[in-house]
Design a protein around this motif. Structure first.
Motif, mmCIF file in Angstrom:
data_model
loop_
_atom_site.group_PDB
_atom_site.id
_atom_site.type_symbol
_atom_site.label_atom_id
_atom_site.label_comp_id
_atom_site.label_asym_id
_atom_site.label_seq_id
_atom_site.Cartn_x
_atom_site.Cartn_y
_atom_site.Cartn_z
ATOM 1 N N LEU A 49 -6.705 -7.640 -2.932
ATOM 2 C CA LEU A 49 -6.030 -6.476 -3.499
ATOM 3 C C LEU A 49 -4.848 -6.859 -4.378
ATOM 4 O O LEU A 49 -4.404 -6.075 -5.196
ATOM 5 C CB LEU A 49 -5.559 -5.523 -2.396
ATOM 6 C CG LEU A 49 -6.670 -4.911 -1.549
ATOM 7 C CD1 LEU A 49 -6.074 -3.976 -0.509
ATOM 8 C CD2 LEU A 49 -7.680 -4.186 -2.403
ATOM 9 N N THR A 53 0.840 -5.705 -2.509
ATOM 10 C CA THR A 53 0.177 -4.541 -1.917
ATOM 11 C C THR A 53 0.910 -4.162 -0.631
ATOM 12 O O THR A 53 1.135 -5.015 0.230
ATOM 13 C CB THR A 53 -1.303 -4.850 -1.599
ATOM 14 O OG1 THR A 53 -1.970 -5.223 -2.805
ATOM 15 C CG2 THR A 53 -1.989 -3.653 -0.970
ATOM 16 N N ASP A 74 -4.203 -1.154 4.629
ATOM 17 C CA ASP A 74 -3.828 -1.245 3.220
ATOM 18 C C ASP A 74 -4.278 0.026 2.502
ATOM 19 O O ASP A 74 -5.056 0.803 3.053
ATOM 20 C CB ASP A 74 -4.405 -2.511 2.577
ATOM 21 C CG ASP A 74 -5.918 -2.481 2.446
ATOM 22 O OD1 ASP A 74 -6.458 -1.583 1.769
ATOM 23 O OD2 ASP A 74 -6.573 -3.365 3.021
ATOM 24 N N ASP A 76 -6.290 0.665 -0.043
ATOM 25 C CA ASP A 76 -7.524 0.716 -0.824
ATOM 26 C C ASP A 76 -8.741 0.853 0.086
ATOM 27 O O ASP A 76 -9.206 -0.140 0.649
ATOM 28 C CB ASP A 76 -7.662 -0.518 -1.708
ATOM 29 C CG ASP A 76 -8.747 -0.352 -2.756
ATOM 30 O OD1 ASP A 76 -9.663 0.474 -2.556
ATOM 31 O OD2 ASP A 76 -8.690 -1.041 -3.776
ATOM 32 N N ARG A 78 -11.732 1.283 -0.728
ATOM 33 C CA ARG A 78 -12.978 0.847 -1.364
ATOM 34 C C ARG A 78 -13.273 -0.634 -1.212
ATOM 35 O O ARG A 78 -14.423 -1.045 -1.261
ATOM 36 C CB ARG A 78 -12.947 1.187 -2.858
ATOM 37 C CG ARG A 78 -12.814 2.690 -3.120
ATOM 38 C CD ARG A 78 -12.423 2.952 -4.541
ATOM 39 N NE ARG A 78 -11.100 2.356 -4.734
ATOM 40 C CZ ARG A 78 -10.635 1.913 -5.885
ATOM 41 N NH1 ARG A 78 -11.355 1.993 -6.957
ATOM 42 N NH2 ARG A 78 -9.433 1.390 -5.970
ATOM 43 N N GLN A 110 -12.216 3.230 7.922
ATOM 44 C CA GLN A 110 -11.807 3.816 6.647
ATOM 45 C C GLN A 110 -11.083 5.122 6.916
ATOM 46 O O GLN A 110 -11.522 5.935 7.713
ATOM 47 C CB GLN A 110 -13.016 4.076 5.765
ATOM 48 C CG GLN A 110 -12.649 4.529 4.375
ATOM 49 C CD GLN A 110 -13.865 4.579 3.462
ATOM 50 O OE1 GLN A 110 -14.988 4.452 3.903
ATOM 51 N NE2 GLN A 110 -13.613 4.767 2.184
ATOM 52 N N SER A 114 -6.988 4.885 2.554
ATOM 53 C CA SER A 114 -6.622 3.606 3.164
ATOM 54 C C SER A 114 -7.796 3.055 3.960
ATOM 55 O O SER A 114 -8.797 3.736 4.169
ATOM 56 C CB SER A 114 -5.412 3.760 4.095
ATOM 57 O OG SER A 114 -5.780 4.505 5.238
#
Length: 121
Positions: A49, A53, A74, A76, A78, A110, A114
């Motif tokens: 990332l 981050t 974190d 992201d 994806r 997920q 985040s």
């Protein structure tokens, strides 16, 4: 063990600082497997990332108090970690293999906006 929570920016110098903070939180106990897991999870954020981050690290006991759970969240949802087979000449790609080797189990949750990569020792 009292829960440990730290919010930080994922940078290379944060990795040893986090290991030290975890060791201090545990009363100076070495806990090398726990420190390895924290280091690898934070390093994966840096690698995949990017430096800087924002992450949150949680270390708790499981509900049955039988295991220690390490979580790194974190922003992201994806970019998911993938366990791969590094060959002998590869200079990276062994982090999740190390995590899988020393932990009882690991996975990814997920959330909205985040993801949390976790392991249990």
């Amino acid at each position: 063990m009292t829960p440990f929570t730290a919010g930080l920016l994922a940078t290379p110098k944060a990795v040893p600082m986090l290991r030290h903070a975890v060791r201090e939180h545990l009363g100076g106990q070495a806990c090398p497997d726990l420190q390895l897991c924290v280091s690898e999870l934070l390093s994966n954020v840096i690698t995949h990332l990017g430096e800087g981050t924002p992450v949150t690290v949680h270390i708790t006991r499981t509900a049955d108090n039988a295991r220690t759970r390490v979580e790194v969240t974190d922003p992201d949802p994806r970019v998911w970690p993938v366990l791969r087979q590094a060959i002998c000449d590869d200079e990276s790609g062994r982090g999740l293999a190390l995590l899988a080797a020393v932990s009882l189990r690991w996975g990814v949750n997920q959330g909205p906006g985040s993801k949390t990569v976790w392991c249990e020792l």
